[in-house]
Scaffold this motif. Structure first.
Motif, short mmCIF file in Angstrom:
data_model
loop_
_atom_site.label_atom_id
_atom_site.label_comp_id
_atom_site.label_asym_id
_atom_site.label_seq_id
_atom_site.Cartn_x
_atom_site.Cartn_y
_atom_site.Cartn_z
N LEU A 241 0.84 -1.19 0.00
CA LEU A 241 0.00 0.00 0.00
C LEU A 241 0.88 1.25 0.00
N HIS A 243 1.12 5.65 -0.77
CA HIS A 243 0.38 6.90 -0.73
C HIS A 243 1.15 7.97 -1.50
N PRO A 258 2.48 4.75 3.76
CA PRO A 258 1.60 5.62 4.56
C PRO A 258 2.27 6.04 5.87
N ILE A 276 -3.10 5.95 10.64
CA ILE A 276 -3.15 5.07 9.46
C ILE A 276 -4.59 4.77 9.07
N LYS A 279 -6.01 7.79 7.35
CA LYS A 279 -5.41 8.06 6.04
C LYS A 279 -5.75 6.99 5.01
N THR A 280 -5.85 5.71 5.43
CA THR A 280 -5.99 4.61 4.48
C THR A 280 -7.26 3.79 4.65
N GLN A 282 -7.44 1.51 6.83
CA GLN A 282 -6.97 0.20 7.28
C GLN A 282 -6.86 0.14 8.80
N VAL A 317 -9.14 -1.10 0.02
CA VAL A 317 -8.59 0.22 -0.28
C VAL A 317 -8.84 0.52 -1.74
N LEU A 323 -3.86 6.84 -3.25
CA LEU A 323 -3.68 5.67 -2.39
C LEU A 323 -3.96 4.42 -3.20
N LYS A 324 -2.96 3.55 -3.34
CA LYS A 324 -3.18 2.36 -4.15
C LYS A 324 -2.23 1.24 -3.78
N TRP A 325 -2.65 0.04 -4.14
CA TRP A 325 -1.79 -1.14 -4.01
C TRP A 325 -0.90 -1.21 -5.25
#
Length: 360
Positions: A241, A243, A258, A276, A279-280, A282, A317, A323-325
């Motif tokens: 992950l 950012h 992140p 976290i 922001k994500t 998660q 996500v 924000l990405k994998w």
């Protein structure tokens, strides 16, 4: 003998062989001067050569994507300079037919081009009588003429700009400017100038008065503010992950794991988990510390700790812009922010040793 004559004679015999001096191409001069801002000449050389391999002329840079441009700037810092350079050459391509203009008003109107860079381009590429006053030139002239005002003050800069204009060679302004740059970087250096080697020693007011070690007058810089950060290395298989930082501000638009700023008060781990999640999205559990490092900017010192984190499997996500994998195999296409590049290299080494299981 006038200062210009002494300086040019010395320069003819002592000038450095630098890759951007081998022709008068204004694009190459422009790139080199932006790279040289707050970076040593020897450090710039490999970056300049690599840049020119990928972007050999103005048009090749103008057509490039910003992400690739920033990636090729990686290691030089101050990434807004790379973005401004890209914007500037696009302006030249669109408004000036791909030819860097030859007037001060037009050149200084380009993105990222200030008074110094404009002077360097115009004098070196086009033989225009334009001063190019950087820190080296300020130091040299503050000693030559015993300018005792604080060197970064508008008053001192105004006085020195006029002095440089008065002494500048009419016939060879570009060589004059480059000679001053070389003199300031190799002989009229900070703290302990090498006066016995200086071609201008007999003209130097500071030398006559024994003030060469006291000038220029500089105000003390405030130490960089220490900022404590924690970053989460959150993995799903071969994907991590990541950012993207905002388009404005420090390390604008670059990628990071992140990250949460941790204040002095409160429980760091709780602040990190909450940050976290905000922001994500998660919910994480911290497994172990992977890496600690310090990264110093001009006004900030990041003390950052990277933790391997386990995320709840039911948290999705979205793959949006910020924000990405990202698969590890695609990381080379990204420009990582500051110390996050160190973490990226650490993980790459883990992968090459086939030791992903050590994360589990």
């Amino acid at each position: 003998m006038k200062i210009a004559q002494l300086l040019l004679t010395w320069y003819e015999n002592s000038k450095r062989d630098l890759p951007w001096r081998r022709d008068k191409d204004p694009y190459r001069i422009w790139v080199s001067e932006i790279m040289l801002q707050q970076t040593r000449v020897e450090a710039v050389k490999p970056y300049f050569d690599r840049w020119m391999e990928r972007f050999p002329d103005l048009e090749s840079l103008a057509e490039a994507e910003e992400e690739e441009v920033v990636r090729h700037w990686q290691g030089l810092g101050y990434y807004s300079r790379a973005r401004n350079l890209l914007q500037g050459v696009r302006e030249v391509s669109q408004s000036y037919g791909g030819q860097v203009p030859q007037t001060k008003e037009e050149v200084i109107g380009l993105a990222g081009v200030g008074d110094y860079t404009a002077g360097a381009i115009l004098s070196i590429a086009y033989n225009k009588k334009e001063p190019a006053i950087d820190g080296n030139v300020l130091r040299v002239f503050s000693r030559l003429f015993c300018v005792e005002e604080e060197i970064s003050s508008p008053a001192a800069k105004k006085v020195i700009k006029q002095l440089v204009a008065d002494e500048m060679s009419e016939e060879h302004p570009g060589d004059f400017n480059q000679a001053l740059m070389d003199l300031g970087s190799s002989i009229c250096i900070p703290k302990t100038p090498r006066c016995t080697l200086c071609p201008l020693a007999d003209c130097c007011c500071a030398k006559r008065k024994g003030k060469e070690g006291q000038l220029p007058v500089k105000k003390k810089k405030a130490p960089p503010k220490a900022v404590r950060l924690m970053a989460g290395v959150i993995r799903q298989g071969e994907f991590f992950l990541l950012h993207q930082r905002p388009n404005r501000g420090l390390l604008a638009g670059m990628w990071e794991f992140p990250t949460v700023e941790i204040g002095e008060d409160g429980e760091a781990m709780d602040i990190f988990r909450q940050g976290i999640q905000e922001k994500t999205g998660q919910v994480i559990e911290l497994e172990r510390l992977l890496l600690q490092c310090t990264h110093i900017f001009s006004h900030r010192q990041w003390d950052i700790s990277f933790y391997y984190c386990i995320a709840a499997p039911d948290r999705i996500v979205p793959n949006d812009r910020e924000l990405k994998w990202v698969n590890r195999t695609d990381w080379e296409k990204l420009s990582f922010a500051g110390p996050h590049r160190k973490m990226e290299k650490y993980l790459a080494e883990k992968n090459s040793q086939e030791s992903w299981q050590s994360f589990e």
